[in-house]
Design a protein around this motif. Structure first.
Motif, short mmCIF file in Angstrom:
data_model
loop_
_atom_site.label_atom_id
_atom_site.label_comp_id
_atom_site.label_asym_id
_atom_site.label_seq_id
_atom_site.Cartn_x
_atom_site.Cartn_y
_atom_site.Cartn_z
N THR A 24 0.75 -1.09 -0.08
CA THR A 24 0.21 -0.03 -0.03
C THR A 24 0.92 1.24 -0.02
OG1 THR A 24 -0.40 0.01 2.40
CG2 THR A 24 -1.98 -1.12 1.16
N SER A 25 2.12 1.16 0.29
CA SER A 25 3.10 2.30 -0.01
C SER A 25 4.29 1.85 -0.47
CB SER A 25 2.87 3.12 1.61
OG SER A 25 3.47 2.18 2.53
N GLY A 26 5.24 2.92 -0.43
CA GLY A 26 6.73 2.63 -0.57
C GLY A 26 7.12 1.72 -1.77
N ILE A 27 8.18 0.79 -1.51
CA ILE A 27 8.61 -0.27 -2.33
C ILE A 27 7.55 -1.16 -2.91
CG2 ILE A 27 10.09 -2.31 -2.70
CD1 ILE A 27 12.03 -0.84 -0.73
N GLY A 28 6.66 -1.53 -1.91
CA GLY A 28 5.60 -2.52 -2.45
C GLY A 28 4.61 -1.75 -3.50
N LEU A 29 4.21 -0.86 -3.00
CA LEU A 29 2.79 -0.07 -3.95
C LEU A 29 3.80 0.31 -5.45
CD1 LEU A 29 0.43 1.21 -4.70
CD2 LEU A 29 1.09 3.26 -3.57
N ALA A 30 5.07 0.77 -5.25
CA ALA A 30 5.89 1.10 -6.49
C ALA A 30 6.00 -0.11 -7.28
CB ALA A 30 7.13 1.60 -6.27
N THR A 49 -6.93 -0.79 5.88
CA THR A 49 -7.93 -0.91 4.99
C THR A 49 -8.02 0.44 4.21
OG1 THR A 49 -9.23 -2.47 5.75
CG2 THR A 49 -10.44 -1.27 4.14
N THR A 50 -8.29 1.57 5.00
CA THR A 50 -8.36 2.69 4.44
C THR A 50 -7.26 3.23 3.37
OG1 THR A 50 -9.66 3.63 6.01
CG2 THR A 50 -8.59 5.30 4.76
N ARG A 51 -6.02 3.02 4.11
CA ARG A 51 -4.98 3.31 3.26
C ARG A 51 -4.82 2.45 1.83
NH1 ARG A 51 1.16 3.45 5.82
NH2 ARG A 51 2.07 4.42 4.20
N GLY A 52 -5.12 1.06 2.06
CA GLY A 52 -5.42 0.29 0.94
C GLY A 52 -6.29 0.63 -0.24
N ARG A 53 -7.44 1.20 0.17
CA ARG A 53 -8.40 1.41 -0.78
C ARG A 53 -7.83 2.81 -1.38
NH1 ARG A 53 -10.80 -3.22 -1.77
NH2 ARG A 53 -11.77 -3.98 -0.02
N GLU A 54 -7.06 3.64 -0.86
CA GLU A 54 -6.58 4.59 -1.58
C GLU A 54 -5.45 4.41 -2.43
OE1 GLU A 54 -5.43 7.02 1.93
OE2 GLU A 54 -7.19 7.68 2.39
N ALA A 55 -4.62 3.48 -2.12
CA ALA A 55 -3.58 2.85 -2.84
C ALA A 55 -3.88 2.43 -4.13
CB ALA A 55 -2.52 2.14 -2.14
N GLU A 56 -5.14 1.50 -3.82
CA GLU A 56 -5.83 0.84 -4.96
C GLU A 56 -6.56 1.88 -6.08
OE1 GLU A 56 -8.78 -2.76 -4.85
OE2 GLU A 56 -9.93 -0.96 -4.44
N ARG A 57 -7.12 2.86 -5.72
CA ARG A 57 -7.57 3.89 -6.52
C ARG A 57 -6.66 4.50 -7.24
NH1 ARG A 57 -11.25 4.58 -2.33
NH2 ARG A 57 -9.99 6.21 -1.40
N ALA A 59 -3.49 3.47 -8.08
CA ALA A 59 -2.80 2.74 -8.93
C ALA A 59 -3.69 2.07 -10.00
CB ALA A 59 -2.34 1.36 -8.14
N LYS A 60 -5.04 2.47 -10.30
CA LYS A 60 -5.85 2.03 -11.20
C LYS A 60 -5.29 2.49 -12.60
CE LYS A 60 -9.10 -0.59 -9.36
NZ LYS A 60 -9.10 -1.83 -9.60
N GLU A 61 -4.87 3.78 -12.73
CA GLU A 61 -4.42 4.11 -13.91
C GLU A 61 -3.11 3.29 -14.40
OE1 GLU A 61 -1.05 7.38 -12.53
OE2 GLU A 61 -3.03 7.99 -11.87
N ASP A 62 -2.47 2.67 -13.56
CA ASP A 62 -1.42 1.75 -14.15
C ASP A 62 -1.98 0.27 -14.74
OD1 ASP A 62 0.88 3.30 -13.34
OD2 ASP A 62 -0.16 3.08 -11.40
N GLY A 63 -3.17 0.04 -14.52
CA GLY A 63 -3.82 -1.40 -14.92
C GLY A 63 -4.62 -2.17 -13.72
N ALA A 64 -4.68 -3.43 -13.74
CA ALA A 64 -5.41 -4.12 -12.94
C ALA A 64 -4.67 -4.37 -11.59
CB ALA A 64 -5.79 -5.44 -13.55
N VAL A 65 -5.37 -3.34 -10.66
CA VAL A 65 -4.77 -3.31 -9.07
C VAL A 65 -5.97 -3.71 -8.29
CG1 VAL A 65 -3.43 -2.14 -7.45
CG2 VAL A 65 -2.68 -2.19 -10.03
N ARG A 66 -5.74 -4.64 -7.28
CA ARG A 66 -6.97 -4.69 -6.21
C ARG A 66 -6.25 -4.88 -4.96
NH1 ARG A 66 -8.85 -10.41 -5.28
NH2 ARG A 66 -7.46 -11.62 -6.66
N PHE A 67 -6.95 -4.32 -3.85
CA PHE A 67 -6.63 -4.36 -2.62
C PHE A 67 -6.90 -5.34 -1.60
CE2 PHE A 67 -7.37 -3.16 1.87
CZ PHE A 67 -6.01 -3.29 2.39
N LEU A 68 -6.24 -6.39 -0.89
CA LEU A 68 -7.00 -7.18 0.09
C LEU A 68 -6.18 -7.02 1.42
CD1 LEU A 68 -6.56 -10.54 -1.84
CD2 LEU A 68 -8.41 -9.49 -1.38
N ALA A 69 -6.91 -6.86 2.41
CA ALA A 69 -6.55 -6.76 3.54
C ALA A 69 -6.01 -7.76 4.47
CB ALA A 69 -7.47 -5.90 4.51
N ALA A 70 -4.87 -7.83 5.15
CA ALA A 70 -4.47 -9.28 5.86
C ALA A 70 -3.11 -8.62 6.77
CB ALA A 70 -3.69 -10.03 4.74
#
Length: 262
Positions: A24-30, A49-57, A59-70
């Motif tokens: 959801t941020s940093g190296i992982g999101l990049a 979850t809030t941060r994950g949904r923001e990251a998902e939105r 990243a949508k411009e880059d392609g198929a990205v979805r978030f799962l909380a764990a």
């Protein structure tokens, strides 16, 4: 002799599903955004979850990205994640926590938490997801470790040990899964300009950190992502069991300094 198939980097991961922990941020999101731009379906994993949904939105411009909380530190959550994600072709074990403490002040609770997230979570996520790769006869796993696994830093003994364990697992898994065509490698970043690093050192401490580097700056998360992207691609089809330093020359600078010591 194996035939090397030449394909466009822009589309080389089409049809692949990649799961990136700590995504959801940093190296992982990049990394997730780059893999998505190369055609993969990227699943980003995080606890918030809030941060994950923001990251998902974002990243949508880059392609198929979805978030799962764990929570990688919770075995039940890891099992649930493996079920929710479905089979994956690429796994990037990037999630990690790094509270620092001198050894004489280290609490048992924090020690266990670091190993639960940084080692146990990655271990059992691989155990849950690699059977699909083995059955398919191909797959790529990249573990994100740290320069602290090979270089001593005061106050980071437990974190360093956890990353050293992940590098050892990289070699063991590479040997264990090689016959089935599954490659396992590690990327070892140095100081990288992420939110976590900047919270610890602060912008004013950049010079103190970068003075120890060969190239005098913090790495950009995208530089680490590019190396991960290479390792999971067919361009790296002959590489397994290897740890690649992406540390702006920090390891080389340290070795040079050590060799010059009396």
């Amino acid at each position: 002799m194996a035939t090397i198939k030449r394909i466009s980097v822009r589309t080389e991961l089409e049809g692949k599903r990649a799961l990136v922990t700590g995504g959801t941020s940093g190296i992982g999101l990049a990394t997730a955004r780059l893999l998505a731009r190369q055609g993969a379906e990227a699943v980003i994993v995080g606890r918030d979850t809030t941060r994950g949904r923001e990251a998902e939105r974002a990243a949508k411009e880059d392609g198929a990205v979805r978030f799962l909380a764990a929570d990688l530190g919770d075995p039940d959550s890891v099992r649930e994640l493996a079920g929710q994600s479905g089979p994956v072709d690429i796994l990037v074990n990037n999630a990690g926590i790094y509270p620092a403490s001198p050894t004489v002040e280290q609490s048992v609770q924090e020690y266990e938490q670091i190993f639960a997230v940084n080692v146990q979570g990655a271990y059992f996520l691989v155990a849950a997801l690699v059977p699909h790769m083995l059955a398919k006869g191909e797959g790529a796993i990249v573990n994100v470790t740290s320069i602290t696994a090979s270089r001593g830093f005061a106050g980071s003994s437990v974190y360093s040990a956890s990353k050293g364990a992940l590098e050892a697992l990289t070699r063991s898994w590479a040997a264990e899964f090689a016959d089935a065509g599954v490659r396992v490698n590690a990327v070892s970043p140095g100081s990288t300009r992420t939110e976590g690093v900047l919270r610890k050192v602060g912008p004013e401490a950049d010079k103190a950190v970068t003075d120890a580097l060969g190239i005098k700056r913090l790495a950009d998360p995208r530089e680490i992502a590019e190396t991960i992207s290479f390792l999971v691609s067919q361009r790296a089809s002959g590489i397994t069991g290897t740890t690649i330093d992406v540390d702006l020359g920090a390891a080389t600078t340290w070795r040079r300094s050590a060799s010059a010591a009396p």
